[in-house]
Write an enzyme that holds these catalytic residues in place. Structure first.
Site, PDB file in Angstrom:
ATOM      1  N   GLY A 226      35.082  44.920  30.817  1.00  0.00           N
ATOM      2  CA  GLY A 226      36.498  45.221  30.677  1.00  0.00           C
ATOM      3  C   GLY A 226      37.327  44.356  31.601  1.00  0.00           C
TER       4      GLY A 226
ATOM      5  N   GLN B  96      44.513  41.829  36.574  1.00  0.00           N
ATOM      6  CA  GLN B  96      43.391  41.049  37.119  1.00  0.00           C
ATOM      7  C   GLN B  96      43.531  39.559  36.854  1.00  0.00           C
ATOM      8  OE1 GLN B  96      40.252  43.847  35.348  1.00  0.00           O
ATOM      9  NE2 GLN B  96      39.294  43.123  37.224  1.00  0.00           N
TER      10      GLN B  96
ATOM     11  N   CYS C 217      33.423  45.659  39.388  1.00  0.00           N
ATOM     12  CA  CYS C 217      34.723  45.146  38.949  1.00  0.00           C
ATOM     13  C   CYS C 217      34.749  43.642  39.160  1.00  0.00           C
ATOM     14  CB  CYS C 217      35.828  45.824  39.769  1.00  0.00           C
ATOM     15  SG  CYS C 217      37.486  45.266  39.366  1.00  0.00           S
ATOM     16  N   LEU C 218      35.263  42.915  38.187  1.00  0.00           N
ATOM     17  CA  LEU C 218      35.336  41.454  38.322  1.00  0.00           C
ATOM     18  C   LEU C 218      36.236  41.041  39.482  1.00  0.00           C
ATOM     19  CD1 LEU C 218      35.527  40.271  34.587  1.00  0.00           C
ATOM     20  CD2 LEU C 218      33.539  40.298  36.100  1.00  0.00           C
TER      21      LEU C 218
ATOM     22  N   HIS D 258      38.357  53.144  34.281  1.00  0.00           N
ATOM     23  CA  HIS D 258      38.410  52.045  35.259  1.00  0.00           C
ATOM     24  C   HIS D 258      39.560  51.080  34.935  1.00  0.00           C
ATOM     25  CE1 HIS D 258      36.340  48.917  37.887  1.00  0.00           C
ATOM     26  NE2 HIS D 258      37.214  48.202  37.215  1.00  0.00           N
ATOM     27  N   GLU D 259      39.651  50.688  33.660  1.00  0.00           N
ATOM     28  CA  GLU D 259      40.667  49.691  33.290  1.00  0.00           C
ATOM     29  C   GLU D 259      42.076  50.278  33.319  1.00  0.00           C
ATOM     30  OE1 GLU D 259      39.672  46.767  33.396  1.00  0.00           O
ATOM     31  OE2 GLU D 259      37.540  47.180  33.194  1.00  0.00           O
TER      32      GLU D 259
ATOM     33  N   HIS E 195      43.538  50.309  36.686  1.00  0.00           N
ATOM     34  CA  HIS E 195      44.091  49.016  37.120  1.00  0.00           C
ATOM     35  C   HIS E 195      45.590  48.925  36.828  1.00  0.00           C
ATOM     36  CE1 HIS E 195      40.911  46.401  38.595  1.00  0.00           C
ATOM     37  NE2 HIS E 195      40.114  46.699  37.590  1.00  0.00           N
TER      38      HIS E 195
HETATM   39 ZN    ZN Z   1      38.101  46.378  37.503  1.00  0.00          ZN
END
Ligand code: ZN
Length: 165
Positions: free
Chosen positions: A46, A51, A88-89, A130-131, A134
């Site tokens: 995701g 991000q 997480c990226l 999670h997304e 953000h």
């Molecule tokens: Zn993330």
């Protein structure tokens, strides 16, 4: 499409509230395409617009069942509980244990700005949470239960090295 630079923890943009998307534009279409390409390039499940440095309420997800695009998403129903690893990226090389609902229902708009409702269980439910976090400037690192851990990779040479501490 192009791969965009992924912002990392410590970057202020990851802590900000994102704005709703009022209508689809060519610019937003390009952004969504780039977000998908960037997510796949870095093997994420995701990615949220902040991000890649854009404060818009857009999320892309693929837990292995094909791409999902969510615009202005909101969680409208949750149930159950799951406790598991999350990464997480924007927090490279780390993971942590986070408890999330096991079932999540989301209301959003798709790429054509058509209203959609999606249900997810397990990993998809976790990805929704999670997304969407953000988009209000929240990172999973504030929800981990046992601190952040380093991702370790199996390395045969190291396994055979008896001098390793
Ligand atoms: Zn993330």
């Amino acid at each position: 499409m192009a791969i965009r630079q992924v912002r990392e923890i410590g970057d202020e943009i990851l802590t900000k509230q994102c704005k709703a998307v009022p209508k689809m534009t060519l610019r937003t279409k390009v952004l969504i395409g780039d977000m998908l390409e960037t997510m796949y390039e870095y093997h994420g499940v995701g990615l949220a617009a902040p991000q890649v440095g854009v404060l818009k309420q857009i999320v892309v997800i693929d837990v292995g069942e094909g791409p999902i695009v969510l615009i202005n998403p909101e969680i409208i129903e949750i149930s159950g509980e799951q406790t598991g690893e999350e990464g997480c990226l924007s927090v490279p090389g780390k993971w942590g244990i986070v408890t999330r609902p096991d079932y999540v229902k989301v209301r959003a708009y798709d790429q054509d700005m058509e209203p959609v409702e999606l249900e997810g269980e397990g990993l998809l439910a976790r990805a929704f949470c999670h997304e969407i976090d953000h988009l209000s400037g929240q990172l999973y690192v504030d929800k981990v239960e046992d601190g952040l851990h380093d991702v370790t990779y199996e390395n045969e040479e190291e396994d055979e090295d008896e001098t390793e501490e």
